[in-house]
Design an enzyme around this catalytic site. Sequence first.
Site, PDB file in Angstrom:
ATOM      1  N   HIS A 101       1.009  -1.363  -0.187  1.00 20.76           N
ATOM      2  CA  HIS A 101      -0.405   0.042   0.339  1.00 20.76           C
ATOM      3  C   HIS A 101       0.679   1.386   0.021  1.00 20.76           C
ATOM      4  O   HIS A 101      -0.075   2.139  -0.842  1.00 20.76           O
ATOM      5  CB  HIS A 101      -1.517  -0.335   1.042  1.00 20.76           C
ATOM      6  CG  HIS A 101      -2.247  -0.864   0.965  1.00 20.76           C
ATOM      7  ND1 HIS A 101      -3.639  -0.550   1.308  1.00 20.76           N
ATOM      8  CD2 HIS A 101      -2.382  -2.254   0.714  1.00 20.76           C
ATOM      9  CE1 HIS A 101      -4.366  -1.211   1.605  1.00 20.76           C
ATOM     10  NE2 HIS A 101      -3.662  -2.198   0.710  1.00 20.76           N
ATOM     11  N   HIS A 269      -1.456 -12.593  -1.845  1.00 20.23           N
ATOM     12  CA  HIS A 269      -2.826 -13.144  -1.033  1.00 20.23           C
ATOM     13  C   HIS A 269      -2.655 -14.806  -1.222  1.00 20.23           C
ATOM     14  O   HIS A 269      -3.776 -15.317  -0.085  1.00 20.23           O
ATOM     15  CB  HIS A 269      -4.558 -13.279  -2.174  1.00 20.23           C
ATOM     16  CG  HIS A 269      -4.753 -12.012  -2.104  1.00 20.23           C
ATOM     17  ND1 HIS A 269      -6.222 -12.087  -2.864  1.00 20.23           N
ATOM     18  CD2 HIS A 269      -4.170 -10.751  -1.817  1.00 20.23           C
ATOM     19  CE1 HIS A 269      -6.446 -10.742  -2.977  1.00 20.23           C
ATOM     20  NE2 HIS A 269      -5.671  -9.961  -2.270  1.00 20.23           N
TER      21      HIS A 269
END
EC number: 1.11.1.21
Length: 729
Positions: A101, A269
């Site tokens: 991020h 993920h």
Amino acid sequence: MDIKTGQMSGGCPFTGDNSVRSLLGRTNKDWWPDALQLEILAQGGKSADPMGDDFNYAEAFNALDYNALKADLTALMTDSQDWWPADYGHYGPFFIRMAWHAAGTYRTGDGRGGSSSGQQRFAPLNSWPDNGNLDKARRLLWPVKQKYGKHISWADLFILTGNVAIESMGGPVFGFGGGREDVFEPETVYWGTEELWVDQGAETRILPDEGKALDNPLAAIQMGLIYVNPEGPGGNPHDAEGMARDMRETFSRMAMNDEETVALTAGGHAFGKCHGAVPPDQLSGSPEGGALEMQGFGWATDKAQIAEGHITTSGIEGAWTPNPTQWGGDYFRLLFKYDYELTKSPAGAHQWTPINPEEADMAPDARDPNKKVPTIMTTADMALKRDPEYRKISERFLNDQAALDDAFARAWFKLCHRDMGPKTRYLGPEVPEETLIWQDPVPAGSKPADAAVSDFQSAILNSGLSVSELVKAAWASASTYRNSDHRGGSNGARVRLAPQNGWAANDPEELSKVLSKIDELRGDLSMADAIVAAGNAAVEKAAKDAGFNVSVPFTGGRGDAGDEHTDAESFEPLEPFADGFRNYLRTKATVKTEDMLVDKANLLGLSMPEMTVLLGGMRALGANSGNTKHGVLTERAGQLTNDFFVNLLDMATEWKVVDTSGDEEFIGSDRKSGEEKWRATRTDLVFGSNSQLRAVAEVYAENGNEQKFVNDFVSAWTKIMNNGLFGIA
């Protein structure tokens, strides 16, 4: 003004039917009007940087005990803290999200965002809903940052920690390049105009049925997101086509193709879990608006809930794989092994759960390893199975783990380094030897002899080319530079390659003629050096013709890039929609052209006086795109005079808007006779209209400051010509 027709693909903030707006959009003051305002302390151009002008981060980084730092970070991964326990006893997934991020705000449209200055510490990013609880990740890193101090910036530490996290869980890493220098205040970036965050019901930015596209330079689908809404477009989990469309659009605007998108999604993920264990109304506000006693924390739950793992960030709850702290192929194995049904998390978010999963395919509880819970997929994950193109790539990775390993490592490296610019800026022992096309490589040049430069400049001035033609070619080459991601600039001379040689702003036919003559006469000089040297010679001649003897400094050593070094498609976002310095505007805009001028100046690293003197000088030199006369407020075009400012501020002239072209073109007439004297644009008249710009313009119009004008223009011109010359002394 040369109002050229054209439309930017993907929906541009400069075109359309919206009312005129600012390039700033919603600012921190809008979101947090009661926040402490520190701008008053930055008066007079004083920086908020406490390190001082003499601090050299590259020297500090090179003195870092790099291996010791990585060892400390590795130890931190499993050093679970009582105040914020690690899921599965390992902080690795948390730190991967932090690094992702930090880097994932990068967008190709203007090169802003990204990891290179540690902006995640400041508003608005520190309080975006998508960055929920990353305040805790940064606090977990504080003891390490405190220990190594000036030798590692927060910006570098975020990314290096993400790499170490991947390595500590057996994942593939391509390399790491340091060199991101911290800033100490929020950067001014247009994040959008919405008045609501994604968790407050912000509308999605792509609504095909309503003809709404994603504005450039934005990349995220909703305000407060890094990429897409994981529940689906606007929170709709049933819109499979829209989910793939949103992913493809937003990732492409962050410089990722389909394969990289699939690899990043699956690779990221493979680790960790989503958090949506409690309803969001049980959470406190974001860090920027928190109470003083919270000390910069936000989104807190009580200690008992934290201990149980009852945390909410995205609102989705669960892990993707049965081994959330171990790299492997479980993500794709489970995605294709099971059918999935739509369910809701305890926080009420849409998610997908495998139907009748085997116990071996269930995940451990984040706090109790003896407890098993179902894995999940988001609507975004399901797109890798639902979309035909994504599915082809996913099935290949399912059956070829080595291919996934390599693709993820490379995509992660690109994600974390895309905004750092040329490879010559990278620091540290883990910089990969391989040079990648997205790093915009330029073959090394050689510094030409002073005599060779002088001989070439004499020849080019006697070639029949005009001052304005040489100035325009040099500007076209150098002014592509963006200090946001350090792309573009004069090094490489890509102005002679596609797509830049065809950009309308560059007057392609004229540019081709000028470049051909430069190539003919340059001798041993590289084209990149010769283009700049020719522009410098023209500026010196223009100054001399105006009565001033000046020498324009020249730095040689630029190399020439070829088509094989250039990803032409990736340079398309650098094409100017507007360039006020050349009085160029492609078509009528919904953003005021003077705003776009300021934005361009900011990307070029210019101060207000530098922007002012450059524009005035370019007008005097007759350097408008299309060779229009708008703003050329002089009877001696081609000479480096301050006539632009003198005549703009002359009270004998009265300005009126030309009705037929809206408020983009103006006529300046003699107040007494009414006779037309000049034509100008908004970017010209703003230097007499805006009080701050007028104050600067007045300095350059004053009697006795003619030499200052010339000297200041030469200084600012040299800055533009030398932007991006990393590693060239």
